[in-house]
Design an enzyme around this catalytic site. Sequence first.
Site, PDB file in Angstrom:
ATOM      1  N   THR A 151      -3.244  19.820  46.691  1.00 17.44           N
ATOM      2  CA  THR A 151      -4.606  20.258  47.015  1.00 17.44           C
ATOM      3  C   THR A 151      -5.289  20.690  45.727  1.00 17.44           C
ATOM      4  O   THR A 151      -4.620  21.158  44.801  1.00 17.44           O
ATOM      5  CB  THR A 151      -4.508  21.439  48.002  1.00 17.44           C
ATOM      6  OG1 THR A 151      -4.031  20.942  49.242  1.00 17.44           O
ATOM      7  CG2 THR A 151      -5.826  22.161  48.204  1.00 17.44           C
ATOM      8  N   ARG A 179      -6.218  17.970  62.831  1.00 17.66           N
ATOM      9  CA  ARG A 179      -5.764  19.273  62.323  1.00 17.66           C
ATOM     10  C   ARG A 179      -6.662  19.739  61.171  1.00 17.66           C
ATOM     11  O   ARG A 179      -6.953  18.978  60.257  1.00 17.66           O
ATOM     12  CB  ARG A 179      -4.315  19.158  61.845  1.00 17.66           C
ATOM     13  CG  ARG A 179      -3.726  20.437  61.228  1.00 17.66           C
ATOM     14  CD  ARG A 179      -3.702  20.360  59.718  1.00 17.66           C
ATOM     15  NE  ARG A 179      -2.975  21.482  59.108  1.00 17.66           N
ATOM     16  CZ  ARG A 179      -3.040  21.774  57.817  1.00 17.66           C
ATOM     17  NH1 ARG A 179      -3.770  21.028  57.004  1.00 17.66           N
ATOM     18  NH2 ARG A 179      -2.368  22.783  57.338  1.00 17.66           N
ATOM     19  N   GLY A 181      -6.838  22.584  58.132  1.00 18.32           N
ATOM     20  CA  GLY A 181      -6.036  23.583  57.428  1.00 18.32           C
ATOM     21  C   GLY A 181      -6.900  24.768  57.036  1.00 18.32           C
ATOM     22  O   GLY A 181      -7.995  24.981  57.575  1.00 18.32           O
TER      23      GLY A 181
HETATM   24  N1  ASP Z   1      -3.549  24.279  52.154  1.00 19.05           N
HETATM   25  C1  ASP Z   1      -3.562  22.867  52.433  1.00 19.05           C
HETATM   26  C2  ASP Z   1      -3.574  22.680  53.931  1.00 19.05           C
HETATM   27  O1  ASP Z   1      -2.785  23.298  54.606  1.00 19.05           O
HETATM   28  C3  ASP Z   1      -2.420  22.114  51.845  1.00 19.05           C
HETATM   29  C4  ASP Z   1      -2.001  22.473  50.427  1.00 19.05           C
HETATM   30  O2  ASP Z   1      -2.636  23.305  49.795  1.00 19.05           O
HETATM   31  O3  ASP Z   1      -1.010  21.915  49.940  1.00 19.05           O
HETATM   32  O4  ASP Z   1      -4.322  21.865  54.406  1.00 19.05           O
END
Ligand code: ASP
Length: 280
Positions: A151, A179, A181
């Site tokens: 990310t 979904r 996040g």
């Molecule tokens: N925080 C992101 C999510 O859960 C994923 C990540 O940061 O790796 O969508």
Amino acid sequence: MSIAILVHGGVGPHDFQTEREQGMEKAVHTGYAILENGGSALDAVQAAVRVLEDDPTFNAGTGSVLNELGEVETDAALMEGATRRAGAVGALRGVGHPVELARCLLEEGRHVLLVGEGALRFAREHQFPLVEPRTLVTAAQKKHWSDHRGTVGAVAADHRGHLASATSTGGIAGKHPGRLGDTPLIGSGTYADQRLAVSCTGDGESIIRMVLAHEAACRYRERPEPAQVARESIERFGLEVPGIAGIILIDSGGRTGWAASPGTSMLHGLATPEGITVGY
Ligand code: ASP
């Protein structure tokens, strides 16, 4: 005022180290050039994140992880601290630069968060460029499928001492379609106010339960030490919820902090008037 930008490339174990470091340096350069020329923190974080959305070694835009149907579905948000304007989009298919669609929503000012088909409809209404969803799927993603993290996010302070934060992600690999996040949820993965700007990465479900970015902002009000706030926020995360997290933050004096869960690493790049550093 002291200008600065801090960018992260996600928490976790990662492949493509060298390519990712080069991509990070480019993103930090791009964002910092805007600040140096008197531009806003909001423009700087958006530009830095856009660079990484185009870089297939990061989990954002092109090269995002795939959901359980093998599709790219992305989330992004940005927020301006001084005005508390925010724009966030989620579960997007066929958007190469989610952070720019989030900016479009922020500028329109009517809603803060749009997802899925409704967000795409908003994009079409604003002549925002959409791409064939398959073009965002890379060969590396098809091969790795389940273990890619990366990310991206950025926080910046501009010459007026104004702050902004932006985050963009493909989410977690193998996720259920639809979904969302933490990234597009203001206060969870992305947050900025007059004092602090924050971007988070890691296990979204746990970050949402901690409202991690806002938690850090509250902590800063108690004790305005960015480095310590970053460390303590991640420590508290580890005590209260499962999974891993990383956080970056900046205050209006251009002072920064970052931290990641024990046993993980978080690529990040920092640019200040003293120069640029990229590290973990
Ligand atoms: N925080 C992101 C999510 O859960 C994923 C990540 O940061 O790796 O969508």
